[in-house]
Design a protein around this motif. Structure first.
Motif, PDB file in Angstrom:
ATOM      1  N   VAL A 119       0.841  -1.187   0.000  1.00 12.43           N
ATOM      2  CA  VAL A 119       0.000   0.000   0.000  1.00 12.43           C
ATOM      3  C   VAL A 119       0.880   1.242   0.000  1.00 12.43           C
ATOM      4  CG1 VAL A 119      -1.747   1.310   1.230  1.00 12.43           C
ATOM      5  CG2 VAL A 119      -1.862  -1.178   1.199  1.00 12.43           C
ATOM      6  N   ALA A 120       0.573   2.146  -0.898  1.00 18.75           N
ATOM      7  CA  ALA A 120       1.286   3.415  -0.965  1.00 18.75           C
ATOM      8  C   ALA A 120       0.505   4.475  -0.200  1.00 18.75           C
ATOM      9  CB  ALA A 120       1.468   3.843  -2.412  1.00 18.75           C
ATOM     10  N   SER A 121       1.221   5.281   0.565  1.00 17.76           N
ATOM     11  CA  SER A 121       0.559   6.331   1.338  1.00 17.76           C
ATOM     12  C   SER A 121       1.443   7.560   1.399  1.00 17.76           C
ATOM     13  CB  SER A 121       0.243   5.837   2.755  1.00 17.76           C
ATOM     14  OG  SER A 121       1.443   5.543   3.453  1.00 17.76           O
ATOM     15  N   GLY A 122       0.849   8.649   1.828  1.00 17.69           N
ATOM     16  CA  GLY A 122       1.592   9.892   1.948  1.00 17.69           C
ATOM     17  C   GLY A 122       1.165  10.900   0.910  1.00 17.69           C
ATOM     18  N   SER A 123       2.083  11.807   0.614  1.00 16.42           N
ATOM     19  CA  SER A 123       1.796  12.883  -0.328  1.00 16.42           C
ATOM     20  C   SER A 123       1.956  12.376  -1.760  1.00 16.42           C
ATOM     21  CB  SER A 123       2.754  14.041  -0.073  1.00 16.42           C
ATOM     22  OG  SER A 123       2.509  15.105  -0.965  1.00 16.42           O
TER      23      SER A 123
END
Length: 121
Positions: A23-27
């Motif tokens: 899972v990719a997260s952040g800005s």
């Protein structure tokens, strides 16, 4: 700040199956290609499979017909279904993605920290 977090690794017997997720997260403004790489002990990191935003996939010869890569663009998730696992599949598996953090920034290469898969009887 962007993070890629893998899950789903572990110990499995030869012939067994596992499913990895990332899972990719952040800005994140947008994600381009995503991929799974692996690095076995004493060997260089190698591409396992990659997938475009449209879902076109490419596989290493060693995993064709056994592994299936997929992605959910809305959830920013990458998966790898691994079947008929072999001892030679033992490695640390890394999630990789080309990500833009803003509309104007270039795509940058991001990596997860990796998850260990051990195939052994």
């Amino acid at each position: 700040q962007v993070q890629l977090v893998e899950s789903g690794g572990g110990l499995v017997q030869p012939g067994g199956s596992l499913r990895l997720s990332c899972v990719a997260s952040g800005s994140i403004f947008s994600i381009n290609n995503m991929a799974w790489y692996r690095q076995a002990p004493g060997k260089e990191r190698e591409l396992v499979a990659d997938i475009t935003t449209g879902g076109s996939a490419n596989y290493a010869d060693s995993v064709k017909a056994r592994f299936t890569i997929s992605r959910d663009n809305d959830k920013k998730m990458l998966s790898l279904q691994m079947n008929s696992l072999e001892v030679e599949d033992t490695a640390v598996y890394y999630c990789n993605a080309l990500i833009r953090t803003t509309r104007w920034s270039p795509y940058m290469n991001y990596w997860g920290e990796g998850t260990l898969i051990t195939v052994s009887s």
